[in-house]
Motif scaffolding. Sequence first.
Motif, PDB file in Angstrom:
ATOM      1  N   ILE A 293      -7.395  13.045  -2.354  1.00  0.00           N
ATOM      2  CA  ILE A 293      -6.952  11.749  -2.851  1.00  0.00           C
ATOM      3  C   ILE A 293      -7.740  10.631  -2.187  1.00  0.00           C
ATOM      4  CG2 ILE A 293      -5.084  11.528  -1.136  1.00  0.00           C
ATOM      5  CD1 ILE A 293      -3.438  10.237  -3.505  1.00  0.00           C
ATOM      6  N   SER A 294      -7.973   9.578  -2.953  1.00  0.00           N
ATOM      7  CA  SER A 294      -8.658   8.399  -2.421  1.00  0.00           C
ATOM      8  C   SER A 294      -8.142   7.170  -3.167  1.00  0.00           C
ATOM      9  CB  SER A 294     -10.181   8.542  -2.579  1.00  0.00           C
ATOM     10  OG  SER A 294     -10.848   7.527  -1.858  1.00  0.00           O
ATOM     11  N   THR A 295      -8.676   6.005  -2.830  1.00  0.00           N
ATOM     12  CA  THR A 295      -8.235   4.758  -3.460  1.00  0.00           C
ATOM     13  C   THR A 295      -9.382   3.767  -3.575  1.00  0.00           C
ATOM     14  OG1 THR A 295      -6.702   2.875  -3.315  1.00  0.00           O
ATOM     15  CG2 THR A 295      -7.432   3.845  -1.232  1.00  0.00           C
ATOM     16  N   THR A 296      -9.323   2.962  -4.620  1.00  0.00           N
ATOM     17  CA  THR A 296     -10.329   1.910  -4.810  1.00  0.00           C
ATOM     18  C   THR A 296     -10.020   0.671  -3.977  1.00  0.00           C
ATOM     19  OG1 THR A 296      -9.188   0.866  -6.683  1.00  0.00           O
ATOM     20  CG2 THR A 296     -10.693   2.686  -7.188  1.00  0.00           C
ATOM     21  N   LEU A 297      -8.897   0.672  -3.273  1.00  0.00           N
ATOM     22  CA  LEU A 297      -8.554  -0.475  -2.428  1.00  0.00           C
ATOM     23  C   LEU A 297      -9.564  -0.695  -1.315  1.00  0.00           C
ATOM     24  CD1 LEU A 297      -4.697   0.084  -2.177  1.00  0.00           C
ATOM     25  CD2 LEU A 297      -5.829  -1.877  -3.235  1.00  0.00           C
ATOM     26  N   VAL A 298     -10.425   0.293  -1.074  1.00  0.00           N
ATOM     27  CA  VAL A 298     -11.396   0.178   0.016  1.00  0.00           C
ATOM     28  C   VAL A 298     -12.721  -0.427  -0.450  1.00  0.00           C
ATOM     29  CG1 VAL A 298     -10.379   1.994   1.393  1.00  0.00           C
ATOM     30  CG2 VAL A 298     -12.067   2.601  -0.324  1.00  0.00           C
ATOM     31  N   VAL A 299     -12.731  -1.058  -1.618  1.00  0.00           N
ATOM     32  CA  VAL A 299     -13.935  -1.730  -2.109  1.00  0.00           C
ATOM     33  C   VAL A 299     -13.941  -3.199  -1.703  1.00  0.00           C
ATOM     34  CG1 VAL A 299     -15.214  -2.431  -4.166  1.00  0.00           C
ATOM     35  CG2 VAL A 299     -14.184  -0.167  -4.066  1.00  0.00           C
TER      36      VAL A 299
ATOM     37  N   LEU B 245      -6.912  -5.200   3.462  1.00  0.00           N
ATOM     38  CA  LEU B 245      -6.755  -4.882   4.884  1.00  0.00           C
ATOM     39  C   LEU B 245      -7.160  -3.419   5.083  1.00  0.00           C
ATOM     40  CD1 LEU B 245      -3.351  -6.668   5.605  1.00  0.00           C
ATOM     41  CD2 LEU B 245      -5.675  -7.589   5.732  1.00  0.00           C
ATOM     42  N   PHE B 246      -8.435  -3.220   5.333  1.00  0.00           N
ATOM     43  CA  PHE B 246      -9.053  -1.897   5.344  1.00  0.00           C
ATOM     44  C   PHE B 246      -8.355  -0.942   6.299  1.00  0.00           C
ATOM     45  CE2 PHE B 246     -12.310   1.113   6.803  1.00  0.00           C
ATOM     46  CZ  PHE B 246     -12.834   1.562   5.594  1.00  0.00           C
ATOM     47  N   ASP B 247      -8.186  -1.342   7.548  1.00  0.00           N
ATOM     48  CA  ASP B 247      -7.596  -0.451   8.553  1.00  0.00           C
ATOM     49  C   ASP B 247      -6.145  -0.129   8.223  1.00  0.00           C
ATOM     50  OD1 ASP B 247      -9.978  -0.360   9.953  1.00  0.00           O
ATOM     51  OD2 ASP B 247      -9.435  -2.020  11.279  1.00  0.00           O
ATOM     52  N   ALA B 248      -5.404  -1.112   7.761  1.00  0.00           N
ATOM     53  CA  ALA B 248      -4.006  -0.886   7.411  1.00  0.00           C
ATOM     54  C   ALA B 248      -3.896   0.092   6.247  1.00  0.00           C
ATOM     55  CB  ALA B 248      -3.327  -2.205   7.059  1.00  0.00           C
ATOM     56  N   CYS B 249      -4.774  -0.055   5.275  1.00  0.00           N
ATOM     57  CA  CYS B 249      -4.773   0.848   4.125  1.00  0.00           C
ATOM     58  C   CYS B 249      -5.070   2.283   4.573  1.00  0.00           C
ATOM     59  CB  CYS B 249      -5.785   0.373   3.090  1.00  0.00           C
ATOM     60  SG  CYS B 249      -5.693   1.237   1.517  1.00  0.00           S
ATOM     61  N   TYR B 250      -6.037   2.422   5.472  1.00  0.00           N
ATOM     62  CA  TYR B 250      -6.370   3.754   5.990  1.00  0.00           C
ATOM     63  C   TYR B 250      -5.177   4.383   6.704  1.00  0.00           C
ATOM     64  CZ  TYR B 250      -8.134   7.425   8.983  1.00  0.00           C
ATOM     65  OH  TYR B 250      -8.291   8.623   9.627  1.00  0.00           O
TER      66      TYR B 250
ATOM     67  N   TYR C 216       0.843  -1.206   0.000  1.00  0.00           N
ATOM     68  CA  TYR C 216       0.000   0.000   0.000  1.00  0.00           C
ATOM     69  C   TYR C 216       0.875   1.251   0.000  1.00  0.00           C
ATOM     70  CZ  TYR C 216      -3.845  -3.082   1.618  1.00  0.00           C
ATOM     71  OH  TYR C 216      -4.791  -4.068   1.751  1.00  0.00           O
ATOM     72  N   THR C 217       1.953   1.219   0.774  1.00  0.00           N
ATOM     73  CA  THR C 217       2.819   2.383   0.881  1.00  0.00           C
ATOM     74  C   THR C 217       3.454   2.726  -0.467  1.00  0.00           C
ATOM     75  OG1 THR C 217       3.270   1.935   3.224  1.00  0.00           O
ATOM     76  CG2 THR C 217       4.843   3.341   2.045  1.00  0.00           C
ATOM     77  N   VAL C 218       3.965   1.711  -1.162  1.00  0.00           N
ATOM     78  CA  VAL C 218       4.587   1.953  -2.464  1.00  0.00           C
ATOM     79  C   VAL C 218       3.583   2.561  -3.438  1.00  0.00           C
ATOM     80  CG1 VAL C 218       5.585   0.819  -4.494  1.00  0.00           C
ATOM     81  CG2 VAL C 218       6.352   0.170  -2.199  1.00  0.00           C
ATOM     82  N   ARG C 219       2.393   1.990  -3.500  1.00  0.00           N
ATOM     83  CA  ARG C 219       1.393   2.425  -4.482  1.00  0.00           C
ATOM     84  C   ARG C 219       0.780   3.776  -4.115  1.00  0.00           C
ATOM     85  NH1 ARG C 219      -1.918  -2.955  -3.944  1.00  0.00           N
ATOM     86  NH2 ARG C 219      -3.111  -2.422  -5.794  1.00  0.00           N
ATOM     87  N   LEU C 220       0.457   3.951  -2.847  1.00  0.00           N
ATOM     88  CA  LEU C 220      -0.215   5.188  -2.442  1.00  0.00           C
ATOM     89  C   LEU C 220       0.747   6.366  -2.354  1.00  0.00           C
ATOM     90  CD1 LEU C 220      -2.743   3.754   0.164  1.00  0.00           C
ATOM     91  CD2 LEU C 220      -3.176   4.447  -2.206  1.00  0.00           C
ATOM     92  N   GLU C 221       2.019   6.105  -2.053  1.00  0.00           N
ATOM     93  CA  GLU C 221       2.960   7.223  -2.042  1.00  0.00           C
ATOM     94  C   GLU C 221       3.184   7.750  -3.458  1.00  0.00           C
ATOM     95  OE1 GLU C 221       6.681   8.999   0.300  1.00  0.00           O
ATOM     96  OE2 GLU C 221       6.513   6.814   0.305  1.00  0.00           O
ATOM     97  N   GLU C 222       3.266   6.851  -4.430  1.00  0.00           N
ATOM     98  CA  GLU C 222       3.392   7.310  -5.816  1.00  0.00           C
ATOM     99  C   GLU C 222       2.138   8.080  -6.232  1.00  0.00           C
ATOM    100  OE1 GLU C 222       4.752   7.850  -9.821  1.00  0.00           O
ATOM    101  OE2 GLU C 222       5.694   7.682  -7.846  1.00  0.00           O
ATOM    102  N   SER C 223       0.966   7.624  -5.795  1.00  0.00           N
ATOM    103  CA  SER C 223      -0.280   8.333  -6.102  1.00  0.00           C
ATOM    104  C   SER C 223      -0.286   9.722  -5.470  1.00  0.00           C
ATOM    105  CB  SER C 223      -1.484   7.529  -5.612  1.00  0.00           C
ATOM    106  OG  SER C 223      -1.543   6.262  -6.246  1.00  0.00           O
ATOM    107  N   CYS C 224       0.178   9.819  -4.225  1.00  0.00           N
ATOM    108  CA  CYS C 224       0.255  11.126  -3.562  1.00  0.00           C
ATOM    109  C   CYS C 224       1.231  12.047  -4.288  1.00  0.00           C
ATOM    110  CB  CYS C 224       0.688  10.959  -2.106  1.00  0.00           C
ATOM    111  SG  CYS C 224      -0.585  10.281  -1.017  1.00  0.00           S
ATOM    112  N   ARG C 225       2.348  11.495  -4.736  1.00  0.00           N
ATOM    113  CA  ARG C 225       3.322  12.299  -5.476  1.00  0.00           C
ATOM    114  C   ARG C 225       2.701  12.869  -6.750  1.00  0.00           C
ATOM    115  NH1 ARG C 225       6.646  12.298  -9.553  1.00  0.00           N
ATOM    116  NH2 ARG C 225       5.977  10.267 -10.346  1.00  0.00           N
ATOM    117  N   ILE C 226       1.963  12.026  -7.462  1.00  0.00           N
ATOM    118  CA  ILE C 226       1.287  12.460  -8.688  1.00  0.00           C
ATOM    119  C   ILE C 226       0.231  13.520  -8.357  1.00  0.00           C
ATOM    120  CG2 ILE C 226      -0.304  11.721 -10.512  1.00  0.00           C
ATOM    121  CD1 ILE C 226       2.539  10.922 -11.089  1.00  0.00           C
ATOM    122  N   ALA C 227      -0.546  13.287  -7.299  1.00  0.00           N
ATOM    123  CA  ALA C 227      -1.599  14.236  -6.914  1.00  0.00           C
ATOM    124  C   ALA C 227      -0.999  15.611  -6.625  1.00  0.00           C
ATOM    125  CB  ALA C 227      -2.362  13.716  -5.707  1.00  0.00           C
ATOM    126  N   GLN C 228       0.087  15.634  -5.873  1.00  0.00           N
ATOM    127  CA  GLN C 228       0.741  16.904  -5.556  1.00  0.00           C
ATOM    128  C   GLN C 228       1.251  17.583  -6.824  1.00  0.00           C
ATOM    129  OE1 GLN C 228       4.770  16.936  -3.872  1.00  0.00           O
ATOM    130  NE2 GLN C 228       3.925  18.101  -2.128  1.00  0.00           N
TER     131      GLN C 228
END
Length: 198
Positions: free
Chosen positions: A111-117, A122-127, A92-104
């Motif tokens: 920012i949000s993610t479809t991983l919460v579907v 691991l819902f809590d860990a992703c959050y 999650y960290t690898v994927r979401l950090e790259e997404s945050c970098r792109i968003a910035q």
Amino acid sequence: MGIPLLLHACCGPCSLEPVKYLREEGFEPTICWTNPNIQPKAEHDRRLGTLMSWAQDAAHIPVIIADDRRDLWERKAAPCGFEREARCRACYTVRLEESCRIAQAQGFRYISTTLVVSPYQLFDACYEVLSRLAPRYGLEEVWRDFRPHYPESVTDSRALGMYRQNYCGCRFSAAEAAIERHEARDARKAARQSAKAS
């Protein structure tokens, strides 16, 4: 015009409900694809192709194809092997950090993610990962529990003829999913034999 939001997408089927419900809230998502965990490469490309077809033909939503740092994923997530929580957190960290970098870089605020579907994530860990990363990049996470809409996403994606994968993405999750399917099959077989015997 809705409020711009960058939506990290793990696949096409899991994008359906987040896009729909975020739009109902007044957001206008742009999808970000960065999933270096998906193996083999043919599987990665098939999932990306499915997402792109839907995004262009049905959802009319822009897609940013970001960096897929497979080398970084191998260094950060792969060493965790079958220790699922540690592996998924690192992934999650690898994927979401790259997404945050792109968003910035693209001037998004949200920012949000479809991983919460998927109920398999691991819902809590992703959050925890997203809520830690987003502020570092000057972003606000839009966190919604889309898991109740998972059956809806299954129905909708099947109706659209979308390819649906049977494991999360990495080689470890593929092995875990195969074991779970075999165990479920063995349990069904044992139940049938027990029913015949009684």
